[in-house]
Design a protein around this motif. Structure first.
Motif, PDB file in Angstrom:
ATOM      1  N   ALA A  68      64.808 -20.620  -1.592  1.00 34.36           N
ATOM      2  CA  ALA A  68      64.851 -19.073  -2.402  1.00 34.36           C
ATOM      3  C   ALA A  68      63.392 -17.948  -1.928  1.00 34.36           C
ATOM      4  CB  ALA A  68      64.368 -19.373  -4.053  1.00 34.36           C
ATOM      5  N   GLU A 100      65.145 -24.737  -3.990  1.00 32.13           N
ATOM      6  CA  GLU A 100      63.740 -24.491  -3.268  1.00 32.13           C
ATOM      7  C   GLU A 100      62.866 -25.155  -3.322  1.00 32.13           C
ATOM      8  OE1 GLU A 100      62.243 -21.454  -1.515  1.00 32.13           O
ATOM      9  OE2 GLU A 100      60.767 -23.230  -0.959  1.00 32.13           O
ATOM     10  N   PRO A 132      63.363 -30.674  -2.116  1.00 30.64           N
ATOM     11  CA  PRO A 132      63.426 -29.960  -0.662  1.00 30.64           C
ATOM     12  C   PRO A 132      64.984 -30.367  -0.233  1.00 30.64           C
ATOM     13  CG  PRO A 132      61.996 -31.244  -1.067  1.00 30.64           C
ATOM     14  CD  PRO A 132      62.402 -30.740  -2.205  1.00 30.64           C
ATOM     15  N   VAL A 133      65.927 -30.022   0.012  1.00 29.66           N
ATOM     16  CA  VAL A 133      67.353 -30.017   1.179  1.00 29.66           C
ATOM     17  C   VAL A 133      66.716 -30.690   2.247  1.00 29.66           C
ATOM     18  CG1 VAL A 133      69.609 -28.986   1.276  1.00 29.66           C
ATOM     19  CG2 VAL A 133      68.333 -28.290  -0.059  1.00 29.66           C
ATOM     20  N   TYR A 137      65.007 -23.836  12.182  1.00 24.29           N
ATOM     21  CA  TYR A 137      64.857 -25.295  11.313  1.00 24.29           C
ATOM     22  C   TYR A 137      66.358 -26.122  10.724  1.00 24.29           C
ATOM     23  CZ  TYR A 137      63.646 -27.677   7.317  1.00 24.29           C
ATOM     24  OH  TYR A 137      63.489 -28.233   6.529  1.00 24.29           O
ATOM     25  N   PHE A 151      59.253 -13.656  12.161  1.00 20.96           N
ATOM     26  CA  PHE A 151      60.043 -12.877  12.793  1.00 20.96           C
ATOM     27  C   PHE A 151      61.646 -12.917  12.961  1.00 20.96           C
ATOM     28  CE2 PHE A 151      56.075 -10.066  12.671  1.00 20.96           C
ATOM     29  CZ  PHE A 151      56.385 -10.037  11.519  1.00 20.96           C
TER      30      PHE A 151
HETATM   31  C1  LIG Z   1      52.994 -11.739   7.620  1.00 24.02           C
HETATM   32  C2  LIG Z   1      54.343 -11.610   7.196  1.00 24.02           C
HETATM   33  C3  LIG Z   1      54.436  -9.854   7.110  1.00 24.02           C
HETATM   34  C4  LIG Z   1      55.996  -9.229   6.900  1.00 24.02           C
HETATM   35  N1  LIG Z   1      55.773  -7.938   6.602  1.00 24.02           N
HETATM   36  C5  LIG Z   1      56.797  -7.094   6.149  1.00 24.02           C
HETATM   37  C6  LIG Z   1      57.021  -6.412   6.369  1.00 24.02           C
HETATM   38  O1  LIG Z   1      56.169  -5.558   5.808  1.00 24.02           O
HETATM   39  N2  LIG Z   1      58.457  -6.163   5.897  1.00 24.02           N
HETATM   40  C7  LIG Z   1      59.503  -6.430   5.845  1.00 24.02           C
HETATM   41  O2  LIG Z   1      60.033  -5.830   5.815  1.00 24.02           O
HETATM   42  N3  LIG Z   1      59.573  -8.173   6.571  1.00 24.02           N
HETATM   43  C8  LIG Z   1      58.353  -8.385   6.498  1.00 24.02           C
HETATM   44  N4  LIG Z   1      58.490  -9.296   7.110  1.00 24.02           N
HETATM   45  C9  LIG Z   1      58.950 -10.408   7.741  1.00 24.02           C
HETATM   46  C10 LIG Z   1      60.167 -10.820   6.136  1.00 24.02           C
HETATM   47  O3  LIG Z   1      60.444  -9.654   4.999  1.00 24.02           O
HETATM   48  C11 LIG Z   1      59.896 -12.322   5.494  1.00 24.02           C
HETATM   49  O4  LIG Z   1      59.311 -12.920   6.648  1.00 24.02           O
HETATM   50  C12 LIG Z   1      60.203 -12.761   4.910  1.00 24.02           C
HETATM   51  O5  LIG Z   1      60.247 -13.697   3.354  1.00 24.02           O
HETATM   52  C13 LIG Z   1      61.788 -13.427   5.529  1.00 24.02           C
HETATM   53  O6  LIG Z   1      63.240 -13.627   4.249  1.00 24.02           O
HETATM   54  P1  LIG Z   1      64.350 -14.764   4.290  1.00 24.02           P
HETATM   55  O7  LIG Z   1      64.680 -15.008   2.966  1.00 24.02           O
HETATM   56  O8  LIG Z   1      65.039 -14.540   5.856  1.00 24.02           O
HETATM   57  O9  LIG Z   1      62.519 -15.847   4.813  1.00 24.02           O
HETATM   58  P2  LIG Z   1      61.938 -16.770   3.593  1.00 24.02           P
HETATM   59  O10 LIG Z   1      61.361 -16.401   2.887  1.00 24.02           O
HETATM   60  O11 LIG Z   1      61.149 -17.858   4.503  1.00 24.02           O
HETATM   61  O12 LIG Z   1      63.091 -17.849   2.469  1.00 24.02           O
HETATM   62  C14 LIG Z   1      63.103 -19.407   3.306  1.00 24.02           C
HETATM   63  C15 LIG Z   1      63.046 -20.214   2.012  1.00 24.02           C
HETATM   64  O13 LIG Z   1      63.408 -21.477   2.125  1.00 24.02           O
HETATM   65  C16 LIG Z   1      63.161 -22.527   2.019  1.00 24.02           C
HETATM   66  N5  LIG Z   1      63.094 -23.705   2.410  1.00 24.02           N
HETATM   67  C17 LIG Z   1      62.659 -24.233   3.814  1.00 24.02           C
HETATM   68  N6  LIG Z   1      63.166 -25.285   3.933  1.00 24.02           N
HETATM   69  C18 LIG Z   1      63.912 -26.375   2.854  1.00 24.02           C
HETATM   70  C19 LIG Z   1      64.814 -27.015   2.497  1.00 24.02           C
HETATM   71  N7  LIG Z   1      64.466 -28.098   3.357  1.00 24.02           N
HETATM   72  N8  LIG Z   1      65.130 -27.266   1.594  1.00 24.02           N
HETATM   73  C20 LIG Z   1      64.710 -26.145   0.482  1.00 24.02           C
HETATM   74  N9  LIG Z   1      64.399 -24.968   0.787  1.00 24.02           N
HETATM   75  C21 LIG Z   1      64.041 -24.922   2.106  1.00 24.02           C
HETATM   76  C22 LIG Z   1      61.416 -21.908   2.546  1.00 24.02           C
HETATM   77  O14 LIG Z   1      60.355 -22.528   1.705  1.00 24.02           O
HETATM   78  C23 LIG Z   1      61.406 -20.077   1.055  1.00 24.02           C
HETATM   79  O15 LIG Z   1      61.403 -20.057   0.177  1.00 24.02           O
HETATM   80  C24 LIG Z   1      56.702 -10.083   7.231  1.00 24.02           C
HETATM   81  C25 LIG Z   1      56.950 -11.724   7.484  1.00 24.02           C
HETATM   82  C26 LIG Z   1      55.852 -12.458   7.403  1.00 24.02           C
HETATM   83  C27 LIG Z   1      55.299 -13.702   7.614  1.00 24.02           C
END
Ligand SMILES: Cc1cc2nc3c(=O)[nH]c(=O)nc-3n(C[C@H](O)[C@H](O)[C@H](O)COP(=O)(O)OP(=O)(O)OC[C@H]3O[C@@H](n4cnc5c(N)ncnc54)[C@H](O)[C@@H]3O)c2cc1C
Length: 483
Positions: free
Chosen positions: A9, A31, A243-244, A277, A432
């Motif tokens: 999520a 999630e 967790p999956v 991952y 990133f």
């Molecule tokens: C410090 C930081 C600053 C950033 N700043 C910006 C910014 O200012 N602007 C911008 O646009 N982007 C920014 N980013 C980049 C990006 O927008 C974020 O990292 C974003 O949260 C990535 O989204 P995602 O959905 O790809 O992954 P995630 O947010 O990592 O979501 C993945 C989800 O999967 C869940 N998950 C993992 N493994 C399992 C499992 N086995 N079972 C169930 N659930 C699981 C995790 O808990 C998580 O909730 C930033 C990132 C970081 C870390």
């Protein structure tokens, strides 16, 4: 009714849930954490709130579209604020205050150096043409190399200037390094140096300057909380602390998930967990072809971040977004790209409490410091070294502003690249995701409909079109073409 599972999520998984939530599917989001948001979640430390990760929101129309798919209007659900002051950029010899008004910025550049205002306006015009040329490419699936022959792609290639980096492209407009760095530091949003990021990414600063930089009351984390609420209102189910353990695959078809040792059958499975991952940990290697663990190791990954979250008994007069640049920023960028550490730090500060009183108690503030650092492919003993980097970062902010912060810290928390990997399931702590070099973009980036396994889909920063919130939201919108 077709059953769809979403693993994670984070912004990608929640946006996928939103996009599909009115299409008559039975949607289940699993999630692993106790709350939604992933790397973008809200964290609470004592009486203080923080955005764990993202703080900069741009290209907001894509998020508006995500809300529309679910039958809602973004601005009716959340308090969205366009920033008048984009950010403060502190270089060695000059500080630039960037405004949402390009004319103010042009005047500021011109005061700094004769002719620079015109360079800026020329650059701005060129980016508008570039964005028009590439927008359709980023908004659609890019499943095959043959897509490079599509009419819109061929038309865009001259604008993409594949041989140029962000840095070299900007230097064509003005060679002053402060000018270039003020319009190229955004490559770090991709976890890349402006020397390595392909020139197409000069659209990032353009999006901020021309279309605006946004804050959401309560923080960008609130977007996730709201999307979760709306998905449930539309009939979806969110399973927290779930967790999956495995994606079950039979004869090249995804069949369902194993959660807490139990099998749950699904018609379609969408992965939002970090791409590398998930491929390494959730799918048995025998089902993989292109992304077997040893192949993933050969791919290029973004940098990581060292995070400091401070609860302060005072409000400081920093800008909402501020960057303190290294003394020798170019050397720092080059080192980072090679996985090297430097004592000449560059720091991003997020100081939301001046404009948003929901982060901290009255007259207190929440301050977030982000130090870009190499990912875990560069060995470092973070448990041993984190206190030293914490001190260095705070020293630099105190020195640059001539203030004392330490006496005002009531609570603090640190997150290292090691924590990103072990607590947040991000391979190599490369927050990133996969790097955005040309060999890992468009047709070469993991596609939203996964090619090697049927009924498996991918969303999030490690997939097409890329890392960063707007492209992550777009990865979810692209699913609408398949499901
Ligand atoms: C410090 C930081 C600053 C950033 N700043 C910006 C910014 O200012 N602007 C911008 O646009 N982007 C920014 N980013 C980049 C990006 O927008 C974020 O990292 C974003 O949260 C990535 O989204 P995602 O959905 O790809 O992954 P995630 O947010 O990592 O979501 C993945 C989800 O999967 C869940 N998950 C993992 N493994 C399992 C499992 N086995 N079972 C169930 N659930 C699981 C995790 O808990 C998580 O909730 C930033 C990132 C970081 C870390």
């Amino acid at each position: 009714m077709k059953k769809i599972a979403i693993i994670g999520a984070g912004p990608g998984g929640l946006a996928a849930g939103m996009v599909l939530s009115k299409k008559g599917y039975d949607i289940h989001i699993y999630e692993k954490d106790q709350r939604v948001g992933g790397r973008s979640q809200r964290i609470t430390i004592g009486d203080y709130q923080f955005d764990l990760g993202p703080t900069c929101l741009m290209y907001i129309d894509i998020l508006r579209d995500v809300f529309k798919f679910a039958g809602y209007e973004l601005e009716k659900e959340l308090e969205v604020i366009r920033l008048d002051h984009l950010y403060t950029l502190m270089f060695n010899d000059v500080t630039f205050n960037m405004s949402k008004d390009p004319i103010d910025n042009a005047n500021m550049y011109e005061r700094y150096s004769k002719g620079m205002g015109e360079s800026y306006l020329n650059w701005l015009n060129a980016q508008e043409t570039k964005l028009n040329a590439i927008e359709s490419i980023l908004k659609r699936p890019f499943p095959n190399v043959s897509n490079y022959l599509r009419k819109d792609v061929l038309k865009a290639i001259p604008e993409l200037r594949p041989a140029q980096s962000v840095y070299s492209h900007l230097s064509k407009f003005n060679r002053n390094s402060n000018f270039i760095n003020s319009l190229s530091f955004q490559s770090k949003y991709l976890g890349m140096s402006s020397f390595d990021a392909p020139s197409v990414f000069t659209i990032l600063p353009y999006l901020e300057h021309a279309l605006g930089l946004y804050h959401v009351k309560g923080g960008l984390n609130q977007i996730n909380e709201k999307m979760a609420e709306l998905i449930e209102r539309n009939g979806g189910t969110i399973h927290l602390s779930a967790p999956v353990e495995k994606i079950v695959v039979e004869n090249k078809n995804a069949k369902g998930l194993v959660v807490s040792g139990q099998f749950f059958p699904f018609d379609e499975v969408i992965v939002n967990a970090d791409f590398s991952y998930a491929m390494t940990n959730l799918i048995e290697e025998k089902h993989l072809r292109k992304h077997k663990p040893h192949k993933l190791e050969k791919m290029k990954y973004s940098i990581s971040t060292f995070m400091i979250y401070l609860g302060l008994d005072k409000k400081f007069d920093f800008a909402h977004h501020e960057i303190i640049f290294s003394k020798n920023y170019e050397a720092y960028l080059n080192g980072l790209a090679k996985g090297e550490y430097s004592d000449d730090l560059s720091i991003y500060l997020h100081n939301p409490s001046l404009m948003d009183d929901s982060y901290a108690p009255k007259n207190h503030s929440s301050l977030y410091l982000l130090v870009p650092v190499p990912n875990l492919r560069t060995p470092k003993d973070w448990e041993r070294d984190k206190d030293q980097l914490y001190s260095q970062a705070i020293d630099l902010v105190e020195r640059k502003h001539g203030i004392n912060i330490r006496n005002h810290i009531t609570t603090s928390k640190v997150i290292t690249p090691q924590d990103w990997e072990s607590t947040y399931n991000v391979k190599y702590g490369a927050v990133f995701n996969l790097a955005h070099n040309l060999g890992q973009m468009l047709a070469f980036r993991p596609q939203n409909k996964y090619k090697d396994i049927n009924h498996l889909y991918l969303v999030g920063g490690g997939t097409h079109p890329g890392s960063g919130l707007p492209t992550i939201y777009q990865s979810a919108i692209i699913l609408n073409e398949y499901l």
